[in-house]
Design a protein around this motif. Structure first.
Motif, PDB file in Angstrom:
ATOM      1  N   GLU A  23      14.024  -1.278  -7.120  1.00 56.99           N
ATOM      2  CA  GLU A  23      13.225  -0.935  -5.943  1.00 56.99           C
ATOM      3  C   GLU A  23      11.749  -0.968  -6.338  1.00 56.99           C
ATOM      4  O   GLU A  23      11.373  -0.474  -7.406  1.00 56.99           O
ATOM      5  N   ILE A  24      10.937  -1.547  -5.462  1.00 56.23           N
ATOM      6  CA  ILE A  24       9.497  -1.670  -5.710  1.00 56.23           C
ATOM      7  C   ILE A  24       8.747  -1.122  -4.503  1.00 56.23           C
ATOM      8  O   ILE A  24       9.115  -1.373  -3.360  1.00 56.23           O
ATOM      9  N   GLU A  25       7.694  -0.374  -4.794  1.00 59.81           N
ATOM     10  CA  GLU A  25       6.762   0.093  -3.773  1.00 59.81           C
ATOM     11  C   GLU A  25       5.377  -0.316  -4.243  1.00 59.81           C
ATOM     12  O   GLU A  25       5.039  -0.132  -5.417  1.00 59.81           O
ATOM     13  N   GLY A  41      10.553   1.865 -10.466  1.00 58.92           N
ATOM     14  CA  GLY A  41      11.261   2.936 -11.170  1.00 58.92           C
ATOM     15  C   GLY A  41      10.283   4.016 -11.583  1.00 58.92           C
ATOM     16  O   GLY A  41       9.559   4.565 -10.757  1.00 58.92           O
ATOM     17  N   ASN A  42      10.220   4.296 -12.889  1.00 61.87           N
ATOM     18  CA  ASN A  42       9.293   5.303 -13.421  1.00 61.87           C
ATOM     19  C   ASN A  42       8.040   4.675 -14.008  1.00 61.87           C
ATOM     20  O   ASN A  42       7.310   5.339 -14.738  1.00 61.87           O
ATOM     21  N   GLU A  67      -2.547  -7.011 -15.439  1.00 56.05           N
ATOM     22  CA  GLU A  67      -1.816  -5.792 -15.137  1.00 56.05           C
ATOM     23  C   GLU A  67      -1.979  -4.786 -16.265  1.00 56.05           C
ATOM     24  O   GLU A  67      -2.062  -5.175 -17.428  1.00 56.05           O
ATOM     25  N   THR A  68      -2.014  -3.515 -15.881  1.00 52.63           N
ATOM     26  CA  THR A  68      -2.039  -2.447 -16.871  1.00 52.63           C
ATOM     27  C   THR A  68      -1.258  -1.254 -16.323  1.00 52.63           C
ATOM     28  O   THR A  68      -1.265  -1.002 -15.116  1.00 52.63           O
ATOM     29  N   GLU A  69      -0.561  -0.568 -17.203  1.00 56.89           N
ATOM     30  CA  GLU A  69       0.191   0.614 -16.774  1.00 56.89           C
ATOM     31  C   GLU A  69      -0.767   1.784 -16.573  1.00 56.89           C
ATOM     32  O   GLU A  69      -1.754   1.921 -17.290  1.00 56.89           O
ATOM     33  N   ALA A  74      -2.644   8.815 -11.382  1.00 60.72           N
ATOM     34  CA  ALA A  74      -3.553   7.727 -11.006  1.00 60.72           C
ATOM     35  C   ALA A  74      -2.942   6.877  -9.895  1.00 60.72           C
ATOM     36  O   ALA A  74      -3.628   6.473  -8.947  1.00 60.72           O
ATOM     37  N   TYR A  75      -1.642   6.597 -10.025  1.00 56.83           N
ATOM     38  CA  TYR A  75      -0.941   5.818  -8.999  1.00 56.83           C
ATOM     39  C   TYR A  75      -1.074   6.500  -7.637  1.00 56.83           C
ATOM     40  O   TYR A  75      -1.457   5.869  -6.646  1.00 56.83           O
ATOM     41  N   MET A  76      -0.764   7.782  -7.562  1.00 61.88           N
ATOM     42  CA  MET A  76      -0.812   8.498  -6.291  1.00 61.88           C
ATOM     43  C   MET A  76      -2.236   8.567  -5.739  1.00 61.88           C
ATOM     44  O   MET A  76      -2.444   8.421  -4.532  1.00 61.88           O
TER      45      MET A  76
END
Length: 156
Positions: A23-25, A41-42, A67-69, A74-76
């Protein structure tokens, strides 16, 4: 450089659930260049994607992609600032010859829509590619089928 072709899907392959999927958002903070945050995922990923101003041809998508993790916080933080609606989809990874087809089944306001992508090591390799029979029209050159466009526009 990311080199890919995108296709509409005429019908889904048999036994789809036997393939690896996740699943991807994702949400977009900017369309040109595309700046997005993605949750798989996580994992949380920040992406910068820029297409050349003059496309190589309309049958293939070529873009610089970095791309960087990032962490959940930070995502939210970025996700809440995104334009339009987030894209939610299930991505299937389907082996095909020496390639991997990424088949996206969209959810939410695009429920039932499917798009298949294949990445290549060169434009020449993409030009030699013969798609499987369940692929429909090549929409690589049509901006309406980019995720960044779909996030900020109503379904076709």
């Amino acid at each position: 450089m990311e080199i890919e072709r995108k296709y509409l899907v005429t019908h889904l392959p048999n036994d789809l659930d036997r393939y690896e999927h996740e699943e991807i958002e994702q949400a977009y903070l900017c369309r040109e260049p595309a700046i997005r945050v993605r949750r798989k995922g996580n994992r949380y990923i920040f992406t910068y994607k820029n297409r050349p101003s003059e496309p190589i041809n309309s049958d293939v998508c070529v873009a610089e992609e970095i791309e960087t993790e990032i962490n959940f916080e930070a995502y939210m933080h970025l996700f809440e600032k995104a334009d339009g609606e987030p894209i939610r989809k299930t991505r299937y990874r389907i082996p095909y010859e020496k390639f991997t087809i990424e088949l996206d089944l969209f959810h939410g306001n695009r429920e039932g829509f499917c798009l298949a992508e294949v990445e290549f090591s060169s434009v020449e390799e993409s030009e030699r590619f013969v798609p499987p029979d369940w692929f429909g029209e090549n929409v690589s050159g049509d901006v309406r089928y980019t995720n960044s466009y779909m996030a900020t526009h109503l379904p076709l």
